[in-house]
Design an enzyme around this catalytic site. Sequence first.
Site, PDB file in Angstrom:
ATOM      1  N   GLU A  29       0.785  -1.237   0.000  1.00 42.55           N
ATOM      2  CA  GLU A  29       0.000   0.000   0.000  1.00 42.55           C
ATOM      3  C   GLU A  29       0.820   1.293   0.000  1.00 42.55           C
ATOM      4  O   GLU A  29       0.873   2.026   0.986  1.00 42.55           O
ATOM      5  CB  GLU A  29      -0.962   0.008   1.192  1.00 42.55           C
ATOM      6  CG  GLU A  29      -1.949  -1.139   1.152  1.00 42.55           C
ATOM      7  CD  GLU A  29      -3.017  -1.056   2.241  1.00 42.55           C
ATOM      8  OE1 GLU A  29      -2.822  -0.279   3.193  1.00 42.55           O
ATOM      9  OE2 GLU A  29      -4.028  -1.753   2.113  1.00 42.55           O
ATOM     10  N   TYR A  61     -11.070  -3.381   0.427  1.00 42.49           N
ATOM     11  CA  TYR A  61     -11.926  -3.539   1.607  1.00 42.49           C
ATOM     12  C   TYR A  61     -13.348  -3.027   1.414  1.00 42.49           C
ATOM     13  O   TYR A  61     -14.292  -3.599   1.937  1.00 42.49           O
ATOM     14  CB  TYR A  61     -11.313  -2.810   2.812  1.00 42.49           C
ATOM     15  CG  TYR A  61     -10.148  -3.552   3.422  1.00 42.49           C
ATOM     16  CD1 TYR A  61      -8.855  -3.398   2.911  1.00 42.49           C
ATOM     17  CD2 TYR A  61     -10.326  -4.425   4.486  1.00 42.49           C
ATOM     18  CE1 TYR A  61      -7.778  -4.080   3.462  1.00 42.49           C
ATOM     19  CE2 TYR A  61      -9.248  -5.111   5.040  1.00 42.49           C
ATOM     20  CZ  TYR A  61      -7.981  -4.940   4.527  1.00 42.49           C
ATOM     21  OH  TYR A  61      -6.925  -5.627   5.062  1.00 42.49           O
ATOM     22  N   GLU A 121      -5.445  -8.541   0.114  1.00 44.06           N
ATOM     23  CA  GLU A 121      -6.089  -8.341   1.420  1.00 44.06           C
ATOM     24  C   GLU A 121      -7.562  -8.050   1.198  1.00 44.06           C
ATOM     25  O   GLU A 121      -7.922  -7.376   0.234  1.00 44.06           O
ATOM     26  CB  GLU A 121      -5.518  -7.130   2.182  1.00 44.06           C
ATOM     27  CG  GLU A 121      -4.223  -7.369   2.887  1.00 44.06           C
ATOM     28  CD  GLU A 121      -3.727  -6.137   3.648  1.00 44.06           C
ATOM     29  OE1 GLU A 121      -4.563  -5.327   4.116  1.00 44.06           O
ATOM     30  OE2 GLU A 121      -2.505  -5.991   3.749  1.00 44.06           O
TER      31      GLU A 121
END
Length: 467
Positions: free
Chosen positions: A174, A292, A360
Amino acid sequence: CNASIVRHQRRFPDDFLFGTATAAYQIEGAWNEDGKGENIWDYMVHNTPEVIRDQSNGDVAADSYHNYKRDVEMMRELGLDAYRFSLSWSRILPTGMANEVNPAGIAFYNNYIDEMLKYNITPLITLYHWDLPQKLQELGGFANPLISDWFEDYARVVFENFGDRVKMFMTFNEPREICFEGYGAATKAPILNSTAMGAYLCAKNLVIAHAKAYHLYDKEFRPVQRGQCGIAISVNWFGPATPTPEDEMAAELRRQGESAQQGYPRSRLPVFTEEEKAFVRGASDFFGVNHYTAYLVSATERKGHYPVPSLLDDVDTGSFPDDDWLKSASPWLTLAPNSIHTALTHLNSLYNKPEFYITENGWSTDESEENSLIDDDRIRYYRASMESLLNCLDDGIKLKGYMAWSLMDNFEWMEGYIERFGLYEVDFSDPARTRTPRKSAFVYKHIIKHRSVDYEYEPESMTMTID
Ligand code: PNW
């Protein structure tokens, strides 16, 4: 017939990699054991403990440094194909520089890797997940262009020591969070809060550092080791709040960013020379996506108050979740419908159909929740993610794997141990840091085993076994 099976059950291919992800500082502990050097998180939590919501730190965390065999046992219980974890730079190179390699650090990661390989679990390594050696920070960290050389030197040590057995490397976790939150704001170490320049300066140097490590792998290691090198980028989806040209434009701006001149002699966005552009272009074997959630973007509504100048002021839009989306324990995280598919469809056309991994994806609950083991919202989130992944596969997107965040509860950065992302609960008051599977762990295991989502499935008991 009585049509008990009405829904066509979509399946994941057998070679699709199902895994979980973690990061060194969030799980390892042993912050000063066996020759490990200090990093920027050690420094920050010890010198300004008040910046962490519960004043905790990662000194012990889940103590994976001592519990790594139990970690691998959990991977086996879940039936994981792969495990993504990060290396602590200062455990390997205590001062950050490659003149002194810490043998105990190398030994620890060798043991972790070999334990996984013993059970056929594919290790995926992230070289940098936010824990810069403090000595390098004192020289400016990512604001110093020399970081790209120091990172390349570190990468060489990593490839030399682990590349015989590890075939998938990610340089950075990230870049946006490293640079915006650590340099352009005060929300991650090293809390520089250099809103005008910090984030952009860091971004350019980091991108060059990534490209140097990539080319090193490509030229010197790939011919022998035959693996892949990429990066993991945080990609949430930003869609227009209303179908108007103004909000469409705002959403595009929110996705891309732009720097106004604001009295500076030149744009605050550092320039890449033609040579640098050529060096960076194509420098990744796959696109790792940390995804996410999603937000609605408006040109006019609900804009925040941002420092001027800053990245968010440059972008100058309002973004917020839809009120109907399920809320997690993290204010920034809601269950946005089908957002993996929306984001990947966009990236797929923008970047000419690369290979993707979801590196993720996960859901937080609150540590104070009464029965934290019965995590039905997390199950809802993961099942929704699975449908979104299957939508990608149906569309022919080259999606190769999915890493759930996270294998177990861990030090959630500024939120300390308040927000929990684990498939396994960790008891942080217990010196042994006992790990207990949540209901979601059984559901994820069932998905991996059957390569499909069964909405009727309920675990018979909460006792975990290795199949
Ligand atoms: C990730 N967002 O960061 C990190 O890679 C993990 O270390 C962390 O524990 C996990 O998410 C949960 O917070 C994120 O902007 C950074 O939505 C930013 C976002 C999401 C995740």
